[in-house]
Design a protein around this motif. Structure first.
Motif, PDB file in Angstrom:
ATOM      1  N   ALA A   1     -26.019  35.208  45.207  1.00 27.49           N
ATOM      2  CA  ALA A   1     -26.483  36.018  46.155  1.00 27.49           C
ATOM      3  C   ALA A   1     -26.276  37.085  46.982  1.00 27.49           C
ATOM      4  CB  ALA A   1     -27.681  35.202  47.637  1.00 27.49           C
ATOM      5  N   LEU A   2     -24.285  35.747  47.742  1.00 28.50           N
ATOM      6  CA  LEU A   2     -24.158  36.804  48.550  1.00 28.50           C
ATOM      7  C   LEU A   2     -22.930  37.955  47.475  1.00 28.50           C
ATOM      8  CD1 LEU A   2     -21.612  37.226  50.675  1.00 28.50           C
ATOM      9  CD2 LEU A   2     -20.893  35.593  50.156  1.00 28.50           C
ATOM     10  N   VAL A   3     -22.863  37.777  45.686  1.00 23.32           N
ATOM     11  CA  VAL A   3     -22.621  38.677  45.341  1.00 23.32           C
ATOM     12  C   VAL A   3     -23.006  39.833  45.204  1.00 23.32           C
ATOM     13  CG1 VAL A   3     -21.413  39.208  42.828  1.00 23.32           C
ATOM     14  CG2 VAL A   3     -20.191  37.071  44.186  1.00 23.32           C
ATOM     15  N   ALA A   4     -24.643  38.882  44.268  1.00 22.99           N
ATOM     16  CA  ALA A   4     -25.609  40.330  44.267  1.00 22.99           C
ATOM     17  C   ALA A   4     -26.211  40.861  45.456  1.00 22.99           C
ATOM     18  CB  ALA A   4     -26.896  39.502  43.192  1.00 22.99           C
ATOM     19  N   GLN A   5     -25.641  40.422  46.423  1.00 22.08           N
ATOM     20  CA  GLN A   5     -26.396  41.018  47.144  1.00 22.08           C
ATOM     21  C   GLN A   5     -28.265  40.966  47.557  1.00 22.08           C
ATOM     22  OE1 GLN A   5     -24.699  43.160  49.988  1.00 22.08           O
ATOM     23  NE2 GLN A   5     -23.133  42.625  49.016  1.00 22.08           N
ATOM     24  N   SER A   6     -28.332  40.196  46.601  1.00 21.74           N
ATOM     25  CA  SER A   6     -30.365  39.903  46.941  1.00 21.74           C
ATOM     26  C   SER A   6     -30.627  39.289  46.824  1.00 21.74           C
ATOM     27  CB  SER A   6     -30.669  41.042  45.913  1.00 21.74           C
ATOM     28  OG  SER A   6     -31.808  41.061  45.440  1.00 21.74           O
ATOM     29  N   SER A   7     -31.532  38.678  47.409  1.00 22.34           N
ATOM     30  CA  SER A   7     -31.768  36.644  47.678  1.00 22.34           C
ATOM     31  C   SER A   7     -32.816  36.682  46.184  1.00 22.34           C
ATOM     32  CB  SER A   7     -32.433  35.896  48.360  1.00 22.34           C
ATOM     33  OG  SER A   7     -33.386  36.824  49.197  1.00 22.34           O
ATOM     34  N   SER A   8     -33.646  37.516  45.761  1.00 21.41           N
ATOM     35  CA  SER A   8     -34.691  37.810  44.970  1.00 21.41           C
ATOM     36  C   SER A   8     -33.852  37.519  43.168  1.00 21.41           C
ATOM     37  CB  SER A   8     -35.439  39.057  45.231  1.00 21.41           C
ATOM     38  OG  SER A   8     -34.552  40.219  45.092  1.00 21.41           O
ATOM     39  N   THR A   9     -32.909  38.036  43.211  1.00 20.33           N
ATOM     40  CA  THR A   9     -32.329  38.381  41.897  1.00 20.33           C
ATOM     41  C   THR A   9     -31.963  37.448  41.773  1.00 20.33           C
ATOM     42  OG1 THR A   9     -31.148  40.452  42.980  1.00 20.33           O
ATOM     43  CG2 THR A   9     -29.749  38.780  40.774  1.00 20.33           C
ATOM     44  N   ILE A  10     -31.422  35.590  42.468  1.00 18.92           N
ATOM     45  CA  ILE A  10     -31.080  34.479  42.346  1.00 18.92           C
ATOM     46  C   ILE A  10     -31.814  33.427  42.020  1.00 18.92           C
ATOM     47  CG2 ILE A  10     -30.643  34.113  45.169  1.00 18.92           C
ATOM     48  CD1 ILE A  10     -28.781  32.536  41.223  1.00 18.92           C
ATOM     49  N   THR A  11     -33.356  34.296  42.601  1.00 18.49           N
ATOM     50  CA  THR A  11     -34.380  33.192  43.332  1.00 18.49           C
ATOM     51  C   THR A  11     -35.333  33.489  41.570  1.00 18.49           C
ATOM     52  OG1 THR A  11     -35.120  33.554  45.323  1.00 18.49           O
ATOM     53  CG2 THR A  11     -36.347  32.953  43.468  1.00 18.49           C
ATOM     54  N   ILE A  12     -35.241  34.827  40.451  1.00 23.32           N
ATOM     55  CA  ILE A  12     -35.897  34.736  39.140  1.00 23.32           C
ATOM     56  C   ILE A  12     -34.872  33.963  38.297  1.00 23.32           C
ATOM     57  CG2 ILE A  12     -36.098  37.092  37.791  1.00 23.32           C
ATOM     58  CD1 ILE A  12     -36.502  39.035  39.956  1.00 23.32           C
ATOM     59  N   VAL A  13     -33.681  34.264  38.361  1.00 21.76           N
ATOM     60  CA  VAL A  13     -33.113  33.000  37.468  1.00 21.76           C
ATOM     61  C   VAL A  13     -33.318  32.432  37.597  1.00 21.76           C
ATOM     62  CG1 VAL A  13     -30.407  32.904  37.119  1.00 21.76           C
ATOM     63  CG2 VAL A  13     -30.514  34.995  37.940  1.00 21.76           C
TER      64      VAL A  13
ATOM     65  N   ILE B   1     -33.382  28.440  49.210  1.00 20.50           N
ATOM     66  CA  ILE B   1     -33.238  29.061  50.344  1.00 20.50           C
ATOM     67  C   ILE B   1     -31.328  28.955  50.260  1.00 20.50           C
ATOM     68  CG2 ILE B   1     -32.674  27.140  52.185  1.00 20.50           C
ATOM     69  CD1 ILE B   1     -35.198  25.539  51.005  1.00 20.50           C
ATOM     70  N   GLY B   2     -30.649  28.874  49.647  1.00 16.27           N
ATOM     71  CA  GLY B   2     -29.376  28.603  49.718  1.00 16.27           C
ATOM     72  C   GLY B   2     -28.814  30.651  49.408  1.00 16.27           C
ATOM     73  N   ALA B   3     -29.564  31.352  48.171  1.00 19.81           N
ATOM     74  CA  ALA B   3     -29.917  32.203  48.405  1.00 19.81           C
ATOM     75  C   ALA B   3     -30.234  33.229  49.553  1.00 19.81           C
ATOM     76  CB  ALA B   3     -30.885  33.282  47.595  1.00 19.81           C
ATOM     77  N   GLY B   4     -31.129  32.503  50.458  1.00 22.06           N
ATOM     78  CA  GLY B   4     -31.610  33.466  51.979  1.00 22.06           C
ATOM     79  C   GLY B   4     -30.379  33.458  51.970  1.00 22.06           C
ATOM     80  N   CYS B   5     -29.114  32.663  52.622  1.00 21.10           N
ATOM     81  CA  CYS B   5     -28.112  32.062  53.363  1.00 21.10           C
ATOM     82  C   CYS B   5     -26.982  32.984  52.981  1.00 21.10           C
ATOM     83  CB  CYS B   5     -27.800  30.802  53.308  1.00 21.10           C
ATOM     84  SG  CYS B   5     -26.266  30.903  54.379  1.00 21.10           S
ATOM     85  N   GLY B   6     -26.682  33.200  51.578  1.00 24.68           N
ATOM     86  CA  GLY B   6     -26.563  34.076  50.617  1.00 24.68           C
ATOM     87  C   GLY B   6     -27.134  35.709  51.540  1.00 24.68           C
TER      88      GLY B   6
ATOM     89  N   ALA C   1     -34.069  20.851  42.895  1.00 29.33           N
ATOM     90  CA  ALA C   1     -32.514  22.035  42.820  1.00 29.33           C
ATOM     91  C   ALA C   1     -32.119  22.835  43.170  1.00 29.33           C
ATOM     92  CB  ALA C   1     -31.924  21.259  41.472  1.00 29.33           C
ATOM     93  N   GLY C   2     -34.625  23.975  42.166  1.00 28.88           N
ATOM     94  CA  GLY C   2     -34.550  24.749  42.538  1.00 28.88           C
ATOM     95  C   GLY C   2     -34.126  25.958  43.869  1.00 28.88           C
TER      96      GLY C   2
ATOM     97  N   ILE D   1     -24.054  27.490  45.638  1.00 27.77           N
ATOM     98  CA  ILE D   1     -24.751  28.588  44.133  1.00 27.77           C
ATOM     99  C   ILE D   1     -26.036  29.149  44.340  1.00 27.77           C
ATOM    100  CG2 ILE D   1     -25.374  28.351  41.774  1.00 27.77           C
ATOM    101  CD1 ILE D   1     -24.593  25.670  41.505  1.00 27.77           C
ATOM    102  N   GLY D   2     -26.378  29.012  44.850  1.00 31.61           N
ATOM    103  CA  GLY D   2     -27.683  30.310  45.516  1.00 31.61           C
ATOM    104  C   GLY D   2     -26.810  31.277  47.089  1.00 31.61           C
ATOM    105  N   THR D   3     -25.855  30.607  47.450  1.00 32.78           N
ATOM    106  CA  THR D   3     -25.646  31.466  48.353  1.00 32.78           C
ATOM    107  C   THR D   3     -24.603  32.044  48.069  1.00 32.78           C
ATOM    108  OG1 THR D   3     -25.957  30.045  50.346  1.00 32.78           O
ATOM    109  CG2 THR D   3     -24.116  31.253  50.671  1.00 32.78           C
ATOM    110  N   GLY D   4     -23.597  31.529  46.669  1.00 29.91           N
ATOM    111  CA  GLY D   4     -22.709  32.401  46.488  1.00 29.91           C
ATOM    112  C   GLY D   4     -23.231  33.262  45.591  1.00 29.91           C
TER     113      GLY D   4
END
Length: 538
Positions: free
Chosen positions: A184-196, A216-221, A210-211, A179-182
């Protein structure tokens, strides 16, 4: 639909901003500007500050990377100096997660408004300011695009299916990571999903385990989004994107390894440490994000040399990139005018010798060019601009009469080589067409062979001009207007039924040939001047 529209519009503005920054920086990045930027990133402290500020303001390593791509492509900085900026910008993005209060929307609006006033004052028409105004407009649109992406992504907080997905993912770390990867891939920013994730953790909807996997998945995205944005980049520009991907990958791998070890140890490492620090659920995920960026930087420092070697092998400089850089011009030689002018002479000789390569693919005995004609033309035109800027610097630093006179001669040669590049590019484009009639094809082939021979003789004479060679060149480049007019009249009034478009191609070819011969003769006269001056000094 509103979420997708906002993100899609943001991506559009993002790409427009990048294109504007790149196009105008190519015109703006003169030698003085390159010197300023080089000094700005020359020391460790300056690089650190530059990267942190860029990452904190743009809130996207992708945006920072693409600005650096524009600077490297424009020749403003070397790619090896840009790599540390990406590392520090990666850490700088943590400011969004830590502070979570930076209003990029207002900054973008004020910047676009200021640029609008500059357009109203016609500064975009000023030779001095138009490229700076265009580049700042690109920055403003880039900021506005990122803000639209952020605002569109922030709506995800209210999306029920995302909340349900995160609650379900709490029991499945791999799903949380996905979920974090997906997102972040759409939002073009790992900080966005992190704040969510931080907001949901504060509301008690998301566990720490889970958070952390979402972060970490957002970093991969973010790394995957950089790969998607790489597009058709080549050479040094592609190296910067690959560096960012490896940087993110190292951080993700390091933290995944840490959490796997922690799971095998019965969660006796990470969770007790955070409990000891008495951090809130949101602060715990923010700490994971910061540690992720720091781990990326530390791992890259350890593996920096092999990583850079691998990146250079995977994305070597393209032929067009190599040709687009001067081979002899060096800023250090500007202090000594004689050395600087000698380097300009060497550079011009190299460019003069490469003119025949425009015609080589058109000849039966010529070598087939591996570089596209457009790419060669653009690359060598860039070198001509570098030579012109270099000569301007030489003239500005030394006001002696002898140096100024030599500078004028070199600038005249520069202008002639540039005009020859234009004419040869047009002729090669015209002659490369296979739609010409047999009679016209033969004429064009003869023109190409004759011009190719004159270019090779001129290149040899320019390297070591002697009286006999210059006499031969003057004979070869005598006025061809009567001969070309006769050919055109025969084609126009001949018995052969030649189509009007074929006749027009023949007229264009003879006109371009005539222009090239005239330009070559002017260059020979300049070589005569240099030979005469050398004989007088002797």
């Amino acid at each position: 639909m509103e979420i997708l529209a906002s993100i899609f519009a943001g991506l559009g503005l993002f790409f427009i901003g990048i294109r504007l920054i790149g196009n105008h920086l190519k015109q703006l990045a003169g030698r003085r500007m390159r010197a300023l930027i080089a000094r700005a990133v020359s020391g460790r402290g300056a690089v650190t500050l530059f990267g942190l500020v860029a990452g904190a303001i743009m809130q996207s390593v992708n945006a920072v990377t693409y600005v650096l791509v524009a600077l490297v492509t424009a020749g403003a900085i070397e790619n090896r100096r840009a790599f540390p900026v990406i590392s520090w910008a990666n850490i700088g993005t943590s400011m969004l997660v830590i502070v979570a209060a930076l209003n990029l929307h207002l900054l973008a609006l004020f910047l676009v408004g200021a640029i609008g006033i500059a357009f109203y004052l016609n500064l975009d028409q000023s030779a001095r300011y138009r490229h700076a105004v265009g580049a700042l407009l690109g920055v403003g649109l880039l900021f506005l695009g990122i803000d639209l992406i952020k605002s569109g992504s922030s709506i995800l907080k209210q999306v029920d299916w995302l909340k349900d997905g995160m609650l379900y993912a709490a029991h499945y770390p791999v799903l949380s990571f996905a979920i974090g990867t997906g997102v972040a891939l759409v939002a073009q920013s790992s900080s966005t999903i992190t704040i969510v994730a931080m907001a949901m953790a504060t509301a008690g909807l998301l566990s720490f385990e889970a958070g952390a996997m979402v972060v970490i998945g957002a970093g991969c995205g973010s790394a995957l989004s950089a790969w998607a944005l790489a597009g058709r980049l080549q050479g040094s520009a592609r190296q910067l994107v690959l560096y960012q991907i490896v940087l993110k990958g190292l951080g993700v791998a390091s933290l995944l390894l840490l959490f796997v070890i922690d799971q095998f140890e019965g969660q006796t490492l990470v969770v007790p440490l955070l409990a000891h620090l008495k951090l809130s659920p949101a602060a715990q995920l923010a700490a994971v994000y910061v540690v992720l960026q720091l781990a990326s930087d530390l791992a890259m420092r350890v593996l920096n040399r092999p990583v850079l070697a691998l990146i250079e092998r995977c994305a070597p400089p393209s032929m067009a990139e190599v040709l687009g850089r001067p081979h002899y011009l060096q800023d250090g030689a500007l202090a000594e005018s004689e050395s600087a002018l000698l380097l300009v002479d060497k550079e011009q000789q190299r460019l003069l010798a490469s003119l025949a390569l425009y015609l080589d693919p058109l000849r039966a005995e010529g070598q087939k060019e591996t570089l596209l004609l457009d790419a060669r033309y653009d690359a060598e035109r860039n070198v001509m601009r570098e030579c012109d800027q270099f000569l301007t610097e030489v003239a500005d630093r030394n006001h002696s009469r002898e140096v100024l006179e030599q500078t004028i001669v070199f600038r005249d040669r520069n202008a002639l080589i540039a005009s020859l590049q234009d004419s040869l590019f047009e002729l090669a484009s015209l002659a490369g067409s296979s739609s010409h009639a047999r009679e016209v094809r033969g004429l064009i082939d003869n023109l190409v062979e004759s011009l190719h021979m004159m270019l090779e003789v001129l290149a040899e004479a320019a390297a070591s001009p002697e009286a006999e060679d210059l006499h031969l060149l003057r004979a070869l480049t005598h006025d061809r207007s009567e001969l070309m007019d006769g050919i055109r009249k025969r084609l126009q009034g001949g018995e052969a039924d030649i189509a009007p478009d074929v006749q027009q191609a023949a007229f264009a070819a003879t006109t371009l040939f005539e222009r090239c011969v005239w330009l070559l003769r002017r260059y020979v006269l300049l070589l005569d001047t240099r030979t005469g001056a050398a004989a007088g000094q002797a």
